[in-house]
Design a protein around this motif. Sequence first.
Motif, PDB file in Angstrom:
ATOM      1  N   ASP A 166      13.952  19.151   6.788  1.00 36.90           N
ATOM      2  CA  ASP A 166      14.000  17.776   6.418  1.00 36.90           C
ATOM      3  C   ASP A 166      15.279  17.268   5.855  1.00 36.90           C
ATOM      4  O   ASP A 166      15.809  17.472   4.813  1.00 36.90           O
ATOM      5  N   GLU A 167      16.087  16.551   6.688  1.00 34.44           N
ATOM      6  CA  GLU A 167      17.344  16.118   6.476  1.00 34.44           C
ATOM      7  C   GLU A 167      18.419  17.105   5.684  1.00 34.44           C
ATOM      8  O   GLU A 167      18.624  17.083   4.647  1.00 34.44           O
ATOM      9  N   PRO A 168      18.469  18.280   6.621  1.00 34.80           N
ATOM     10  CA  PRO A 168      19.205  19.297   5.994  1.00 34.80           C
ATOM     11  C   PRO A 168      20.913  18.924   5.757  1.00 34.80           C
ATOM     12  O   PRO A 168      21.129  19.643   4.803  1.00 34.80           O
ATOM     13  N   THR A 169      21.341  17.898   6.316  1.00 35.60           N
ATOM     14  CA  THR A 169      22.748  17.763   5.972  1.00 35.60           C
ATOM     15  C   THR A 169      22.769  16.547   5.173  1.00 35.60           C
ATOM     16  O   THR A 169      24.004  16.073   5.060  1.00 35.60           O
ATOM     17  N   ALA A 170      21.830  16.242   4.462  1.00 37.80           N
ATOM     18  CA  ALA A 170      21.902  15.049   3.436  1.00 37.80           C
ATOM     19  C   ALA A 170      23.135  15.273   2.290  1.00 37.80           C
ATOM     20  O   ALA A 170      22.730  16.571   1.772  1.00 37.80           O
TER      21      ALA A 170
ATOM     22  N   ALA B 150       9.655   5.735   9.491  1.00 34.97           N
ATOM     23  CA  ALA B 150       9.155   5.932  10.739  1.00 34.97           C
ATOM     24  C   ALA B 150       8.213   7.221  10.860  1.00 34.97           C
ATOM     25  O   ALA B 150       7.362   7.413  11.772  1.00 34.97           O
ATOM     26  N   GLY B 151       8.245   8.010   9.855  1.00 34.91           N
ATOM     27  CA  GLY B 151       7.098   8.987   9.782  1.00 34.91           C
ATOM     28  C   GLY B 151       7.861  10.453  10.225  1.00 34.91           C
ATOM     29  O   GLY B 151       7.123  11.304  10.162  1.00 34.91           O
ATOM     30  N   LYS B 152       9.228  10.433   9.755  1.00 31.95           N
ATOM     31  CA  LYS B 152       9.764  11.872  10.324  1.00 31.95           C
ATOM     32  C   LYS B 152       9.261  12.938   9.147  1.00 31.95           C
ATOM     33  O   LYS B 152       8.853  13.931   9.631  1.00 31.95           O
TER      34      LYS B 152
ATOM     35  N   VAL C 180      12.703  25.289  16.115  1.00 33.67           N
ATOM     36  CA  VAL C 180      13.309  24.575  15.042  1.00 33.67           C
ATOM     37  C   VAL C 180      13.078  23.081  15.330  1.00 33.67           C
ATOM     38  O   VAL C 180      13.560  22.493  16.244  1.00 33.67           O
ATOM     39  N   VAL C 181      12.363  22.480  14.034  1.00 30.45           N
ATOM     40  CA  VAL C 181      12.282  21.110  14.067  1.00 30.45           C
ATOM     41  C   VAL C 181      13.069  20.404  12.790  1.00 30.45           C
ATOM     42  O   VAL C 181      12.921  21.023  11.695  1.00 30.45           O
ATOM     43  N   LEU C 182      13.864  19.523  13.079  1.00 26.80           N
ATOM     44  CA  LEU C 182      14.662  18.797  11.857  1.00 26.80           C
ATOM     45  C   LEU C 182      14.897  17.347  12.030  1.00 26.80           C
ATOM     46  O   LEU C 182      14.833  16.731  13.043  1.00 26.80           O
ATOM     47  N   SER C 183      14.733  16.703  10.787  1.00 31.55           N
ATOM     48  CA  SER C 183      14.944  15.193  10.859  1.00 31.55           C
ATOM     49  C   SER C 183      16.560  14.884  10.393  1.00 31.55           C
ATOM     50  O   SER C 183      17.151  15.582   9.592  1.00 31.55           O
ATOM     51  N   THR C 184      17.146  13.947  10.862  1.00 28.98           N
ATOM     52  CA  THR C 184      18.201  13.560  10.414  1.00 28.98           C
ATOM     53  C   THR C 184      18.503  12.094  10.827  1.00 28.98           C
ATOM     54  O   THR C 184      18.209  11.648  11.793  1.00 28.98           O
TER      55      THR C 184
ATOM     56  N   LEU D   1      14.545  20.600  18.058  1.00 25.53           N
ATOM     57  CA  LEU D   1      14.096  19.339  18.152  1.00 25.53           C
ATOM     58  C   LEU D   1      14.498  18.317  17.020  1.00 25.53           C
ATOM     59  O   LEU D   1      14.153  18.711  16.002  1.00 25.53           O
ATOM     60  N   GLY D   2      15.096  17.435  17.370  1.00 28.07           N
ATOM     61  CA  GLY D   2      15.620  16.403  16.366  1.00 28.07           C
ATOM     62  C   GLY D   2      14.751  15.313  16.301  1.00 28.07           C
ATOM     63  O   GLY D   2      14.521  14.621  17.298  1.00 28.07           O
ATOM     64  N   LEU D   3      14.288  15.079  15.079  1.00 34.24           N
ATOM     65  CA  LEU D   3      13.530  13.917  14.660  1.00 34.24           C
ATOM     66  C   LEU D   3      14.516  12.737  14.272  1.00 34.24           C
ATOM     67  O   LEU D   3      14.996  12.935  13.155  1.00 34.24           O
TER      68      LEU D   3
END
Length: 257
Positions: free
Chosen positions: A166-170, A42-44, A195-199, A34-36
């Motif tokens: 949280d932003e794993p590819t930053a 926004a609250g990710k 899996v839940v990640l923000s990007t 699940l991509g946030l």
Amino acid sequence: MNAVALSAVRVTTGYRRLPVLHELSVTAAPGEVLGLIGPNGAGKTTLLRLLSGIHEPWTGRVLLGDQPLAGFSPRERARHIAFVPQGVTIPVPFTVADVVAMGRVPYLSGWAPLAPADEAAVRQALEQVGLADRADTSIHALSAGEQQRALLALALAQQPRVLLLDEPTAHLDLHHAWHLMELVRDLARAQALVVVLSTHDLSLAASCCTRLALLEKGTLAANGSRDDVLRADLLSGVYGHALGVTVATERGWVDPA
């Protein structure tokens, strides 16, 4: 505990008296990523912290399966949920294996050494992320992409049912970002992980996430498949900028509309 979903049910929360999430509900199932997505603020990150149990809801509940996360002790949560926040740095030049071994802390008693099962979990995690040959290397000697994979291995060494990123590819270049996201997607499928990640990278999200949740000012603007969420009209409204969406096909780039 067998593979179970992770859910936020009508959660409202924030910091001090400032609300960030408002009556938000979302569920992530085993085997999916699940991509946030959404603009800054926004609250990710707050949602990820809430799902990890680090932050508590003011109202509503977070459920792991049918069990309220609030009923888990920190050690119990860490055996089920692994969270890799943004900007993690390791100030001491530990070896890669020593860093990954930190993921076994929820299973250890006091200062007890690693048991054979712990050592096996560390080896497996290193193999999963392709760093088995760098186990004895200083973490500081790794590239940025390799360090991100080492942190992922640390999380996997916890043997969690839920992986939050949280932003794993930053700060990663295009090659390493794609490789990491594909690795996470494959692990979710192979191990039935939630899996839940923000990007902020919508192209990566479209290619590697099985479902997307678009956040806007602490609410859920859209939740569903890539085609449901990545719509030009919807994205333009949320991001406050005129955006277009194109899809790569064998015939080239086309407008999905």
